[in-house]
Design a protein around this motif. Structure first.
Motif, PDB file in Angstrom:
ATOM      1  N   ARG A 248       0.596   4.189   1.154  1.00  0.00           N
ATOM      2  CA  ARG A 248       0.210   4.991   2.599  1.00  0.00           C
ATOM      3  C   ARG A 248       0.876   4.349   3.391  1.00  0.00           C
ATOM      4  O   ARG A 248       1.480   4.946   4.060  1.00  0.00           O
TER       5      ARG A 248
ATOM      6  N   ASP B 143       0.631  -1.386  -0.127  1.00  0.00           N
ATOM      7  CA  ASP B 143      -0.058   0.265  -0.409  1.00  0.00           C
ATOM      8  C   ASP B 143       0.790   0.962   0.203  1.00  0.00           C
ATOM      9  O   ASP B 143       1.666   1.265   0.922  1.00  0.00           O
TER      10      ASP B 143
ATOM     11  N   PRO C 111       0.314   1.545   5.623  1.00  0.00           N
ATOM     12  CA  PRO C 111       0.183   1.999   6.656  1.00  0.00           C
ATOM     13  C   PRO C 111       0.042   0.124   7.853  1.00  0.00           C
ATOM     14  O   PRO C 111       0.957  -0.562   6.811  1.00  0.00           O
TER      15      PRO C 111
END
Length: 294
Positions: free
Chosen positions: A91, A89, A93
């Protein structure tokens, strides 16, 4: 609300320690001990320098959390939760938050067990205080993790975990006081009772996964919230009853064990004043024979 296995293993582990401390405390009170004596490993292991005077408690503190860490990462079989960040991902996370919180909790209990092993194997004078400090730290970490464990959960889950914080925090406080006063019987009893409350409430959390009534708990129902608090109060009384039962069983064992170990020769037997002449002559002959006089 996590998984059933994620709460069942800690519940079993806390129950083992709660019963262990309750039995140990009961026997110490019955035998009027000033120091709480922990059973040590068998003599074969004590011959090794590392395991000299190491208690079963210290070894269990290491073994059970290791099993818990394995369960958090690899149970059910086929899964792998070792990954902390989802690198696929963009981002980046964090993932598996609940599992990593449980693993962190288990890790500090392992640290407490390692401190116990090192302290007991070296027989340091300050070892008991260090053991209580490490144990208190593990419960403070448990409280800290539970405060964040309830984030993004339903109101019912928040309520059940907040109630779990009460015995956890009180246990941490008792263990903190024991750093300076480790040989106080009232604190032994208080610690045993709080440990029983903590373990029984963990089983109550497990019951919420498999309700006895067959109907799931409803987070939006205020009646379920109210009865959850009522059940917690019942657990407080249940822990007292269990502690009394354990003390009663230990007292029965203690008195029966004491009667078995007593021998007739150990008792004082006064010589009868109205004995016949033959009995007195026999006693006199035995006394002279012992003194070497013929």
């Amino acid at each position: 609300m996590g998984t059933l296995a994620g709460h069942l293993l800690p519940a079993i582990g806390f129950l083992v320690f709660a019963v262990y401390y309750s039995v140990l405390t009961s026997l110490a009170l019955l035998q009027e001990q000033r120091v709480l004596k922990h059973p040590v490993l068998p003599g074969k292991l004590q011959g090794h320098r590392l395991f000299r005077q190491v208690s079963y408690e210290a070894l269990t503190k290491v073994v059970i959390p290791i099993l818990g860490i394995f369960g958090e990462y690899f149970l059910p079989l086929g899964v792998n939760r070792l990954q902390m960040i989802d690198w696929k991902d963009p981002r980046r996370p964090f993932i598996f938050k609940d599992n990593w919180q449980h693993v962190t909790m288990f890790g500090f209990f392992i640290l407490s067990g390692v401190v116990d092993i090192v302290s007991q194997s070296h027989l340091a004078r300050w070892g008991v205080k260090l053991e209580r400090a490490a144990e208190a730290l593990s419960f403070y970490v448990l409280v800290l993790l539970m405060l964040t464990h309830i984030e993004n959960k339903s109101s019912l889950e928040i309520r059940v975990h907040l109630l779990l914080l009460i015995p956890s925090f009180l246990l941490a406080l008792v263990l903190t006081v024991e750093v300076w006063d480790p040989n106080s019987p009232p604190f032994w009893l208080l610690k045993s009772w709080l440990a029983l409350v903590l373990s029984s409430w963990m089983f109550q959390i497990c019951e919420m996964y498999v309700p006895f009534t067959g109907q799931p708990w409803r987070a939006e129902d205020p009646m379920d919230h109210a009865f959850l608090t009522i059940f917690f109060c019942w657990h407080l009384g249940l822990a007292i009853a269990v502690l009394i039962i354990i003390y009663g069983l230990c007292s029965l064992w203690h008195f029966h064990h004491s009667s078995w170990t007593k021998t007739p020769c150990a008792r004082y037997q006064p010589c009868p004043m109205e004995s016949s002449g033959e009995e007195l002559e026999k006693l006199k002959a035995e006394t002279l024979a012992q003194d070497g006089v013929v």
